[in-house]
Enzyme design. Structure first.
Site, PDB file in Angstrom:
ATOM      1  N   HIS A 216       0.836  -1.196   0.000  1.00 40.55           N
ATOM      2  CA  HIS A 216       0.000   0.000   0.000  1.00 40.55           C
ATOM      3  C   HIS A 216       0.876   1.252   0.000  1.00 40.55           C
ATOM      4  O   HIS A 216       2.022   1.237   0.458  1.00 40.55           O
ATOM      5  CB  HIS A 216      -0.913   0.006   1.222  1.00 40.55           C
TER       6      HIS A 216
ATOM      7  N   GLU B 171       0.706   3.955   1.784  1.00 42.36           N
ATOM      8  CA  GLU B 171       1.088   4.404   3.127  1.00 42.36           C
ATOM      9  C   GLU B 171       2.262   3.590   3.657  1.00 42.36           C
ATOM     10  O   GLU B 171       3.170   4.129   4.290  1.00 42.36           O
ATOM     11  CB  GLU B 171      -0.086   4.275   4.107  1.00 42.36           C
TER      12      GLU B 171
ATOM     13  N   CYS C 246      -6.624   1.922   5.311  1.00 39.74           N
ATOM     14  CA  CYS C 246      -7.242   0.671   5.754  1.00 39.74           C
ATOM     15  C   CYS C 246      -6.752   0.359   7.174  1.00 39.74           C
ATOM     16  O   CYS C 246      -5.897   1.058   7.728  1.00 39.74           O
ATOM     17  CB  CYS C 246      -6.881  -0.460   4.793  1.00 39.74           C
TER      18      CYS C 246
ATOM     19  N   CYS D 238      -2.867  -0.174   7.385  1.00 43.64           N
ATOM     20  CA  CYS D 238      -2.120   1.079   7.292  1.00 43.64           C
ATOM     21  C   CYS D 238      -2.379   1.961   8.503  1.00 43.64           C
ATOM     22  O   CYS D 238      -1.456   2.590   9.028  1.00 43.64           O
ATOM     23  CB  CYS D 238      -2.476   1.805   5.997  1.00 43.64           C
TER      24      CYS D 238
END
Length: 182
Positions: free
Chosen positions: A57, A59, A87, A90
Site C-alpha cells: 500500500h 502508506e 485501511c 495502514c
C-alpha cells in the site's frame, strides 16, 4: 504541528496516485510532510498481479521511506496525506509510527479505518492520539477511482463494495459526511 496547506500537499499525494493509475495500479498516493516539506512518499503497487500484493500500500511504502531517513524527526509533527482513507493495516502502522495527523481525500467505505474508536483499542494504539481530516480534494481523488474502476482491463476489487459505491458517486458532491457504511 503548525497549520499546513492541506490542498497543496494532497495535490502531491494525487500526483503519486496518478502515477500509479498510469501504471495500471490502484490509484492511491501518499506523502508524509514535516515542517512544510515532503519527507517521504509512496504509491500503490502490486494490485495488477494475479495474486495482488496487499502489503504494498502507498502508506506502507511512505512509512518505509520515512524509516530510511538519516535524520531523527518527531513523528508526532508529521502529517500523512493519502488519496484514500487508510485501511486497518495502514492505520495500525500509522499509529505505531506515532504520526500526528492523517489527511485523506476519498473515503473507503469498504476498508477505511479512521472511524475506529481509539479509546476502545489496546494501550499500544489508544495512547497515540492522531488528528484525522477527511474530504480534502475528494472530487479529484474520486475521479481517479472512477477511472480505475471503469477500466475493462482492471480486475482488482472490480465488483467490490468500494467499486460499486465509487461508480455511483456523482462528481461535484461537496463532502461525504453522510455516506458511512450504509
Amino acid at each position: 504541528m503548525r497549520d499546513l496547506n492541506h490542498s497543496f500537499f494532497m495535490h502531491k499525494a494525487l500526483e503519486r496516485a496518478r502515477q500509479a493509475l498510469v501504471e495500471g495500479e490502484f490509484p492511491v498516493g501518499c506523502v508524509l510532510v514535516h515542517d512544510g516539506a515532503v519527507v517521504a512518499d509512496g504509491k500503490r503497487v502490486g494490485s495488477r498481479r494475479l495474486q495482488p500484493d496487499e502489503l504494498a500500500h502507498a502508506e506502507m511504502a511512505a512509512l518505509r521511506h520515512l524509516a530510511d531517513l538519516p535524520v531523527d524527526i518527531d513523528r508526532r509533527d508529521i502529517a500523512l496525506y493519502c488519496t484514500l482513507e487508510p485501511c486497518m493495516m495502514c492505520f495500525g502502522a500509522i499509529m505505531l509510527n506515532c504520526i500526528g495527523t492523517i489527511v485523506y481525500a476519498y473515503e473507503d467505505v469498504m476498508g477505511g479505518a479512521t472511524t475506529v474508536p481509539l479509546s476502545q483499542l489496546t494501550p499500544l494504539y489508544s495512547h497515540n492520539p492522531v488528528k484525522i481530516i477527511g474530504d480534502v480534494l475528494r472530487e479529484e481523488s474520486l475521479t481517479l477511482f472512477k477511472s480505475f474502476f471503469s477500466r475493462p482491463d482492471n480486475a482488482y476489487w472490480q465488483s467490490s463494495l468500494l467499486a460499486r459505491y465509487t461508480l455511483k458517486q456523482p462528481l461535484g458532491r461537496q463532502n461525504s459526511a453522510n455516506f458511512r457504511y450504509k
